[in-house]
Design an enzyme around this catalytic site. Structure first.
Site, short mmCIF file in Angstrom:
data_model
loop_
_atom_site.label_atom_id
_atom_site.label_comp_id
_atom_site.label_asym_id
_atom_site.label_seq_id
_atom_site.Cartn_x
_atom_site.Cartn_y
_atom_site.Cartn_z
N LYS A 107 26.92 33.72 38.47
CA LYS A 107 28.08 33.80 37.57
C LYS A 107 28.60 35.21 37.58
O LYS A 107 27.84 36.16 37.76
CB LYS A 107 27.68 33.43 36.14
CG LYS A 107 28.84 33.01 35.27
CD LYS A 107 29.30 31.62 35.64
CE LYS A 107 30.25 31.03 34.64
NZ LYS A 107 30.29 29.57 34.76
N SER A 362 33.37 21.79 43.76
CA SER A 362 33.34 23.05 44.53
C SER A 362 32.48 22.88 45.77
O SER A 362 32.81 23.37 46.85
CB SER A 362 32.77 24.18 43.68
OG SER A 362 33.75 24.73 42.86
#
Ligand code: GLU
Length: 428
Positions: A107, A362
């Site tokens: 992240k 994704s």
């Protein structure tokens, strides 16, 4: 990020420790999995339009890559912190594992307010992020994507910077790109649709007819919008939506007990960036304060905004009519609230299962980029629905078999998969 006594990284560790205990994980494994393996903190200087230089703080955390390259979005938010990014990267590891895609958890975050930056300043910030990070990201190392505040255009600027530095094309280096530039059809709606795919399965498992249900949603960004669209298409009624208003700098809840017109609310949002009170009133909405989404007499709550939104302090306002919570956001419920939810017998769809549609799509985007051959939207969404349904069923089965709360059951599956990869690699 939120002004709260709860730290999301501590929350993520509390959730992990609980299930590590259930699984009787060995001490070295626990130590490895309860923190990120690698993190970068750096600054990005940006020449602003007025000639001044502004310095932005940036982060990237790779929690674990035993199952594959790190994967996870980049958040643009003025209150972003290192601990937010750590927690979110940890949740990404479990998210990729629970839907069984060959990726780890990562992240990123930049402390900024994207609403006040010009397109040129934004581009400079995105390119600066990659210049600070290009040795750490890449299609086989760590693959960023959009998250709160970041958009497909930002992903493309980042990709372009990476390809300029490395001198070749690497479309699998980042996902959430614009369609036609390596992006996947269906990626925009994937997270919100995924929330509803899992919700539909939960409703079926509970014997509840979706057309007889109503929902209240927190947030009206990408996740909430597409969750609301699909849920209403399937016959559900969204009676309340809580949304941040850019002009007043506060949230309001827009309510219509007969059901909100989602398309009209989206039109208002698209025109001005947030939902204007007067315009919502003209649609027949009641305007309530931002927290009121939580106390509505509905069957389903969908927190689709930020973390730490449902806590023991506000749990009491949740109506007895609520039977399902579908966590579209990451970490919307604090760990000390889980027992209260369990005691009320509310069907919990935990975040890293419920909102895994985005990262699953994704992954499909990366697969399509690798083949250099792109599927049509129906093919993408069929594959997404299949993956989400399969993941839900596996978690539900474990929860029934082992008499576990849904969040713990999802953790059991995810942690087991990651721990097995760690063992096979000989790390622990
Ligand atoms: N930001 C999204 C999430 O939290 C998507 C991440 C991705 O596509 O890599 O799941």
């Amino acid at each position: 990020m939120s002004e709260s006594k709860y730290n999301p990284f501590t929350n993520a560790q509390i959730q992990f420790d609980k299930v590590a205990e259930i699984l009787n994980l060995e001490p070295g494994m626990r130590e490895l999995l309860r923190q990120p393996m690698r993190e970068m903190h750096f600054t990005i200087p940006v020449k602003m339009d007025d000639g001044s230089t502004k310095v932005f703080k940036a982060y990237r955390s790779r929690h674990n890559d035993a199952r594959g390259p790190g994967k996870g979005g980049i958040r643009f938010h003025p209150d972003e912190t290192a601990d937010d990014v750590r927690a979110l990267s940890m949740w990404m590891t479990w998210k990729c594992a629970v839907v069984d895609i060959p990726l780890g958890g990562g992240k990123g975050g930049i402390v900024c307010d994207p609403n006040v930056l010009s397109p040129r300043e934004m581009e400079s910030l995105c390119r600066g992020y990659i210049r600070g990070l290009y040795t750490q990201v890449g299609p086989n190392a760590d693959v960023p994507a959009p998250d709160v505040g970041s958009k497909p255009q930002h992903m493309l600027w980042m990709l372009d910077e990476y390809e300029t530095i490395t001198g070749a094309h690497y479309p699998g280096m980042i996902t959430g790109k614009p369609v036609g530039m390596g992006g996947s059809l269906g990626r925009t709606e994937a997270t919100g649709y995924g929330v509803v795919y899992t919700l539909v399965e939960a409703l079926k498992a509970a014997g509840t007819d979706i057309t007889k249900t109503s929902a209240s949603i927190q947030g009206f960004g990408n996740v909430a919008e597409y969750a609301a669209r699909l849920y209403t298409e399937l016959g559900g009624k969204v009676t309340a939506v809580s949304c941040w208003n850019n002009t007043d700098k506060k949230a309001y809840t827009f309510k219509n007990k007969d059901g909100l017109d989602i398309q009209k609310l989206v039109d208002i949002k698209d025109a001005s960036g947030s939902i204007d009170k007067e315009k919502a009133e003209s649609l027949g909405c009641e305007i309530l304060d931002g927290d009121s989404w939580l106390s509505q007499d509905v069957d389903i709550l969908m927190p689709c905004a930020l973390h730490n939104q449902i806590t023991p302090d506000n749990f009491g306002v949740i109506s007895r009519s609520v039977k399902f919570i579908a966590e579209g956001a990451n970490g919307p419920t604090t760990p000390d609230c889980d027992d209260l939810i369990k005691d009320r017998n509310i069907f919990m769809l935990p975040d890293f299962l419920c909102n895994a549609g985005g990262v699953t799509c994704s992954y499909f985007e990366q697969v399509q980029c690798n083949m250099n051959y792109f599927w049509d939207r129906t093919e993408v969404l069929n594959k997404l629905e299949y993956a989400m349904t399969k993941a839900f069923k596996a978690v539900y089965e474990v929860s029934k078999e082992k008499n576990l709360y849904m969040r713990d059951a999802a953790y059991v599956i995810a942690i087991n998969r990651v721990a097995e990869a760690v063992r096979l690699r000989g790390w622990a």
